[in-house]
Design a protein around this motif. Sequence first.
Motif, short mmCIF file in Angstrom:
data_model
loop_
_atom_site.label_atom_id
_atom_site.label_comp_id
_atom_site.label_asym_id
_atom_site.label_seq_id
_atom_site.Cartn_x
_atom_site.Cartn_y
_atom_site.Cartn_z
N GLN A 179 44.13 53.28 133.96
CA GLN A 179 43.85 52.04 133.83
C GLN A 179 43.61 51.45 132.66
N GLU A 202 36.76 52.04 130.53
CA GLU A 202 37.31 52.53 132.00
C GLU A 202 36.95 53.81 132.27
N THR A 205 33.82 52.71 134.48
CA THR A 205 34.28 52.02 135.42
C THR A 205 34.68 52.92 136.61
N VAL A 206 35.78 53.60 136.27
CA VAL A 206 36.61 54.69 137.08
C VAL A 206 35.55 55.61 137.56
N THR A 208 32.40 55.41 138.09
CA THR A 208 31.34 54.81 138.83
C THR A 208 31.92 54.09 140.17
N LYS A 209 32.96 53.77 140.10
CA LYS A 209 33.61 53.17 141.30
C LYS A 209 33.88 54.28 142.14
N GLU A 212 31.25 54.93 144.36
CA GLU A 212 30.80 53.89 145.16
C GLU A 212 31.94 53.95 146.39
N TYR A 213 33.14 54.46 146.05
CA TYR A 213 34.04 54.70 147.11
C TYR A 213 33.93 55.88 147.86
N PHE A 220 39.87 52.99 147.51
CA PHE A 220 40.26 52.52 146.35
C PHE A 220 41.22 51.34 146.25
N TYR A 224 44.49 51.16 141.94
CA TYR A 224 44.41 52.36 141.08
C TYR A 224 45.40 53.31 141.43
#
Length: 260
Positions: A179, A202, A205-206, A208-209, A212-213, A220, A224
């Motif tokens: 990323q 990143e 973000t990565v 945390t995301k 979330e996923y 994703f 990604y």
Amino acid sequence: MPELPDVEVFRNYLDSTSLNQSIQSVQLKSLKILKEISSQELEKELPGRKILGSHRHGKHLFLRMDDARWLMLHFGMTGFLKYFERMEEDPKHDRMLINFENGFHLAYVCQRLLGEVNLVEDKDKLIQEREMGRDALEMDYNTFKKIIQEKRGSIKSALMNQKYISGIGNIYSDEILFQAGVHPKKEAKQLGEAKIKKIYQEMRTVLTKAIEYHVDPAQFPDSYMLPHRDTDLRCPRCHNSFQQIKITGRTAYVCPHCQE
DNA sequence: AGTACCACCTGACGGC
DNA sequence: TGCCGTCAGGTGGTAC
């Protein structure tokens, strides 16, 4: 599985299933997951107790018991938790079984036995003794920058070094660097400040995301690397093949076109 | 302080 | 079907 996002998902799972219930009994089915404590002690100390809450540090999960001690879980490469009622649902490689008085069970599952279970008085002392670095999501930018600028060797091994940053493993270090557009073999010291900042952002973000996923690759975004790692092995940006290289013994995936 | 290599473990997979 | 090498999202020790 278990890097920071995976363990955070385990933590949420545990919180939604296993808190505030009296433990009736505990069974240790393998001694290989114990390093500092005996099965007898766990089987004796945990019954009658409740799990009141949880805390995650990097890839380690700490369960706060109602006697103020901490049950520590580390998952190695293959560990996870499963909460269930009927014993037919007990997973194959259950290594520790916590039986609650409500009839449900929490299994610590660890196929390859590379994980660890421990019971400690003071989790912060253990974190210090084992020289675990700051949790990746708790780390401020200036600390991160200092670590990266002072490390020799590749940026990938810097990100994966638990002594400096806790929580990032092989998969997520690849994703973060993809990323950020940085090649995993790039010398950490040679990175300019803009790139370090990008990697830091990143990283947040990565991770945390991914939480979330629910660490499900199917959820994703296509942009990604993760969903492509086990399928077409092609870069979602330029559509060239990912290259596989070895960095400190681990297989790293990299898009030579998009990462430099 | 790096890396390379081995060890700890189990199991899945491909080649023969 | 079986045997063998290799590999796997982790970590720790040792030698260089």
